[in-house]
Design a protein around this motif. Structure first.
Motif, PDB file in Angstrom:
ATOM      1  N   GLU A 175       0.842  -1.203   0.000  1.00 57.51           N
ATOM      2  CA  GLU A 175       0.000   0.000   0.000  1.00 57.51           C
ATOM      3  C   GLU A 175       0.874   1.249   0.000  1.00 57.51           C
ATOM      4  O   GLU A 175       1.932   1.298   0.638  1.00 57.51           O
ATOM      5  N   ILE A 176       0.419   2.237  -0.720  1.00 57.79           N
ATOM      6  CA  ILE A 176       1.133   3.505  -0.806  1.00 57.79           C
ATOM      7  C   ILE A 176       0.153   4.619  -0.430  1.00 57.79           C
ATOM      8  O   ILE A 176      -1.062   4.404  -0.369  1.00 57.79           O
ATOM      9  N   PRO A 177       0.667   5.825  -0.188  1.00 63.56           N
ATOM     10  CA  PRO A 177      -0.215   6.919   0.233  1.00 63.56           C
ATOM     11  C   PRO A 177      -1.275   7.232  -0.823  1.00 63.56           C
ATOM     12  O   PRO A 177      -1.063   7.066  -2.028  1.00 63.56           O
ATOM     13  N   THR A 178      -2.417   7.720  -0.360  1.00 62.40           N
ATOM     14  CA  THR A 178      -3.503   8.105  -1.280  1.00 62.40           C
ATOM     15  C   THR A 178      -3.709   9.624  -1.270  1.00 62.40           C
ATOM     16  O   THR A 178      -4.745  10.126  -1.700  1.00 62.40           O
ATOM     17  N   THR A 179      -2.702  10.317  -0.778  1.00 65.99           N
ATOM     18  CA  THR A 179      -2.716  11.786  -0.851  1.00 65.99           C
ATOM     19  C   THR A 179      -1.364  12.236  -1.401  1.00 65.99           C
ATOM     20  O   THR A 179      -0.377  11.508  -1.337  1.00 65.99           O
ATOM     21  N   GLY A 180      -1.317  13.461  -1.919  1.00 69.34           N
ATOM     22  CA  GLY A 180      -0.069  13.988  -2.445  1.00 69.34           C
ATOM     23  C   GLY A 180       0.099  13.692  -3.929  1.00 69.34           C
ATOM     24  O   GLY A 180      -0.791  13.154  -4.596  1.00 69.34           O
ATOM     25  N   THR A 181       1.275  14.051  -4.430  1.00 67.90           N
ATOM     26  CA  THR A 181       1.552  13.872  -5.856  1.00 67.90           C
ATOM     27  C   THR A 181       2.928  13.263  -6.074  1.00 67.90           C
ATOM     28  O   THR A 181       3.811  13.339  -5.220  1.00 67.90           O
ATOM     29  N   LEU A 182       3.080  12.671  -7.271  1.00 65.01           N
ATOM     30  CA  LEU A 182       4.367  12.156  -7.733  1.00 65.01           C
ATOM     31  C   LEU A 182       4.644  12.856  -9.059  1.00 65.01           C
ATOM     32  O   LEU A 182       3.848  12.768  -9.993  1.00 65.01           O
ATOM     33  N   ASP A 183       5.777  13.571  -9.144  1.00 63.81           N
ATOM     34  CA  ASP A 183       6.080  14.386 -10.324  1.00 63.81           C
ATOM     35  C   ASP A 183       7.285  13.846 -11.074  1.00 63.81           C
ATOM     36  O   ASP A 183       8.331  13.560 -10.475  1.00 63.81           O
ATOM     37  N   PHE A 184       7.134  13.724 -12.406  1.00 61.41           N
ATOM     38  CA  PHE A 184       8.221  13.302 -13.292  1.00 61.41           C
ATOM     39  C   PHE A 184       8.493  14.420 -14.286  1.00 61.41           C
ATOM     40  O   PHE A 184       7.558  14.977 -14.874  1.00 61.41           O
ATOM     41  N   THR A 185       9.760  14.746 -14.490  1.00 65.44           N
ATOM     42  CA  THR A 185      10.142  15.715 -15.513  1.00 65.44           C
ATOM     43  C   THR A 185      11.196  15.091 -16.414  1.00 65.44           C
ATOM     44  O   THR A 185      12.224  14.591 -15.930  1.00 65.44           O
ATOM     45  N   ILE A 186      10.928  15.095 -17.738  1.00 57.54           N
ATOM     46  CA  ILE A 186      11.853  14.549 -18.724  1.00 57.54           C
ATOM     47  C   ILE A 186      11.885  15.482 -19.921  1.00 57.54           C
ATOM     48  O   ILE A 186      10.841  15.800 -20.503  1.00 57.54           O
ATOM     49  N   ASN A 187      13.068  15.933 -20.255  1.00 55.51           N
ATOM     50  CA  ASN A 187      13.275  16.779 -21.438  1.00 55.51           C
ATOM     51  C   ASN A 187      12.311  17.964 -21.441  1.00 55.51           C
ATOM     52  O   ASN A 187      11.740  18.318 -22.486  1.00 55.51           O
ATOM     53  N   GLY A 188      12.125  18.586 -20.275  1.00 54.08           N
ATOM     54  CA  GLY A 188      11.298  19.777 -20.169  1.00 54.08           C
ATOM     55  C   GLY A 188       9.808  19.526 -20.040  1.00 54.08           C
ATOM     56  O   GLY A 188       9.036  20.470 -19.890  1.00 54.08           O
ATOM     57  N   GLU A 189       9.388  18.254 -20.094  1.00 50.59           N
ATOM     58  CA  GLU A 189       7.966  17.933 -19.955  1.00 50.59           C
ATOM     59  C   GLU A 189       7.720  17.287 -18.592  1.00 50.59           C
ATOM     60  O   GLU A 189       8.525  16.481 -18.123  1.00 50.59           O
ATOM     61  N   THR A 190       6.585  17.640 -17.975  1.00 55.60           N
ATOM     62  CA  THR A 190       6.286  17.164 -16.627  1.00 55.60           C
ATOM     63  C   THR A 190       4.995  16.360 -16.592  1.00 55.60           C
ATOM     64  O   THR A 190       4.001  16.724 -17.235  1.00 55.60           O
ATOM     65  N   LEU A 191       5.030  15.254 -15.867  1.00 59.47           N
ATOM     66  CA  LEU A 191       3.850  14.436 -15.604  1.00 59.47           C
ATOM     67  C   LEU A 191       3.601  14.436 -14.104  1.00 59.47           C
ATOM     68  O   LEU A 191       4.511  14.140 -13.321  1.00 59.47           O
ATOM     69  N   THR A 192       2.384  14.784 -13.705  1.00 59.60           N
ATOM     70  CA  THR A 192       2.018  14.772 -12.292  1.00 59.60           C
ATOM     71  C   THR A 192       0.987  13.682 -12.049  1.00 59.60           C
ATOM     72  O   THR A 192      -0.084  13.682 -12.677  1.00 59.60           O
ATOM     73  N   ILE A 193       1.324  12.745 -11.152  1.00 58.10           N
ATOM     74  CA  ILE A 193       0.403  11.677 -10.781  1.00 58.10           C
ATOM     75  C   ILE A 193      -0.264  12.054  -9.456  1.00 58.10           C
ATOM     76  O   ILE A 193       0.410  12.227  -8.435  1.00 58.10           O
ATOM     77  N   ASP A 194      -1.575  12.208  -9.471  1.00 56.54           N
ATOM     78  CA  ASP A 194      -2.350  12.502  -8.259  1.00 56.54           C
ATOM     79  C   ASP A 194      -2.628  11.171  -7.564  1.00 56.54           C
ATOM     80  O   ASP A 194      -3.389  10.341  -8.065  1.00 56.54           O
ATOM     81  N   LEU A 195      -1.996  10.962  -6.417  1.00 54.18           N
ATOM     82  CA  LEU A 195      -2.097   9.670  -5.736  1.00 54.18           C
ATOM     83  C   LEU A 195      -3.520   9.360  -5.277  1.00 54.18           C
ATOM     84  O   LEU A 195      -3.864   8.195  -5.074  1.00 54.18           O
ATOM     85  N   SER A 196      -4.339  10.374  -5.156  1.00 56.55           N
ATOM     86  CA  SER A 196      -5.724  10.125  -4.705  1.00 56.55           C
ATOM     87  C   SER A 196      -6.569   9.459  -5.787  1.00 56.55           C
ATOM     88  O   SER A 196      -7.681   9.002  -5.515  1.00 56.55           O
TER      89      SER A 196
END
Length: 445
Positions: free
Chosen positions: A115-136
């Motif tokens: 189990e992992i948290p269900t609040t907060g975010t996980l952010d990835f940045t590659i070559n100037g582009e960003t992906l935000t995963i909303d854990l909720s």
């Protein structure tokens, strides 16, 4: 006095009434259907010819072919298009490009169901582009929990993923959460962080990462190492470094080694194969048109589209183009000619010599902007358009004629039924009278 068979007589007379119309309608229907079939055959041949033309006239293909060879295999491969000039080049491969791959600092007892948290975010940045995963949003099964497996799926399936793959890998009884860039090069370094989760172990895992593969750019020297022209690229494929040539590196050389020789030259056999495809498609088209538009003679029957002006116009346009002059060049000058029967032929020796003398002129003749292949495609387009093209219009018209014949046949059947009923009634009455007369005559012995 013998009796009559009313059914037989009614059938014969009703059939006789409609027979002339029936024969005429059937002849018309057969003619329209034959024309429809012939148009379909010609259209198919025309589409195949146009397809062959376009296959040899795209951004990735042309009539003229060049080949490459290297003095030492295993370090790089090369491909050359028609724009490549014959020559010899020295290439030294200093470094191949690699993708970034890292292992996160997850707990040792991690597995897919962790189990992992269900609040907060996980952010990835590659070559100037960003992906935000909303854990909720990770809970896909509605159990109120989020797991590592759901996190992996969310990352990999996100439509805005900038180029990162997440995987769970088992090694020595332990599961590791891995991240890999889908593209090579330093620019595609993965930058990841978690925040607002309220779980220190989870956020620390993305702070304390370990590189398994360091991202690198590919480096080659056009010439000797250290003295030639240094080229760097995020991908292992260098496009257009040499005009018309793509290089793909696969293994680095050892510093101090001699550069590898790359030779570029005309590929006569591959070019001849392309030309033969063009010739075969042209001859097939002309043969099909002649088959269905010929006026016939003692040895051949008249075509169902004999002397059709539109098809003759297509034939004339294509003939004029293949006999035409483009920038001072024409097919007959390079060994491609039309014989007396209208068949296109290839003088292989003459063509090979033309390719050796000036392959660029051959390329311009076939694939130059607005030249032969472009002109053929442009000329054929109005005939083959899916909604307003000539073939579509003509076939629709013929199909409507066939439908009208079918309607007439239905009307004719009703006419037959009415005539049959009328004749059956008349002959039945006549047969009754004849029976009565026979009975009366029998009374007088």
């Amino acid at each position: 006095m013998s009796s009559l068979d009313p059914i037989t007589m009614a059938t014969q007379l009703a059939t006789y009434d409609i027979q002339p119309f029936q024969k005429r309608y059937q002849m018309q229907a057969d003619m329209y259907q034959a024309q429809l079939t012939a148009l379909g055959k010609v259209e198919s041949a025309l589409r195949e010819f146009r397809s062959a033309v376009n296959d040899m006239n795209s951004s990735t293909s042309s009539v003229i072919k060049n080949s490459t060879s290297v003095s030492q295999e295993g370090f790089f491969s090369a491909s050359a298009n028609a724009n490549a000039l014959p020559g010899s080049y020295q290439i030294f491969v200093e470094q191949v490009a690699t993708a970034h791959q890292l292992k996160t600092g997850m707990p040792a007892d991690l597995d897919a169901t962790t189990e992992i948290p269900t609040t907060g975010t996980l952010d990835f940045t590659i070559n100037g582009e960003t992906l935000t995963i909303d854990l909720s949003t990770l809970d896909t099964d509605g159990d109120g929990k989020a797991t590592m497996a759901e996190l992996v799926s969310a990352i990999n399936n996100d439509p805005d993923n900038p180029g990162v793959n997440a995987t769970l890998v088992r090694s020595n009884g332990q599961t590791h959460f891995m991240l890999s860039s889908t593209e090579t090069g330093v620019a595609n370094t993965i930058d990841v962080s978690a925040s607002g989760t309220g779980a220190a172990w989870f956020e620390d895992a993305f702070t304390n990462t370990t590189d398994l593969s360091t991202p690198k750019d590919a480096v080659v020297w056009l010439g000797a190492e250290g003295t030639g022209l240094r080229l760097e690229n995020s991908s292992n494929t260098f496009s257009g470094v040499i005009d018309g040539v793509d290089l793909t590196v696969s293994k680095a050389q050892t510093s101090g080694e001699q550069p590898i020789t790359l030779n570029i030259g005309p590929d006569g056999e591959a070019t001849k194969e392309q030309v033969n495809k063009f010739i075969e498609a042209y001859n097939s088209l002309m043969s099909t048109i002649d088959e269905y538009t010929g006026i016939g003679n003692e040895d051949t029957k008249r075509g169902v589209l004999a002397s059709d002006p539109t098809l003759r116009s297509i034939e004339s346009q294509v003939n004029n183009l293949v006999r035409g002059d483009f920038d001072g060049m024409r097919l007959s000058l390079i060994g491609i000619e039309i014989d007396r029967s209208g068949k296109m032929t290839l003088d292989a020796d003459k063509f090979e010599q033309a390719q050796k003398n000036d392959s660029a002129a051959l390329e311009a003749l076939f694939n130059g902007d607005g030249n032969l292949l472009d002109s053929i495609d442009t000329a054929l387009e109005p005939y083959l358009m899916s909604t307003t093209g000539m073939f579509k219009t003509r076939k629709d018209s013929l199909q409507q004629n066939i439908s009208r014949i079918d309607d007439k046949q239905v009307t004719l059947e009703r006419r037959y039924d009415m005539a049959y009923s009328r004749y059956l009634k008349q002959f039945t009455q006549m047969n009754t009278l004849m029976t009565q007369m026979n009975q009366t005559m029998g009374m007088f012995g």
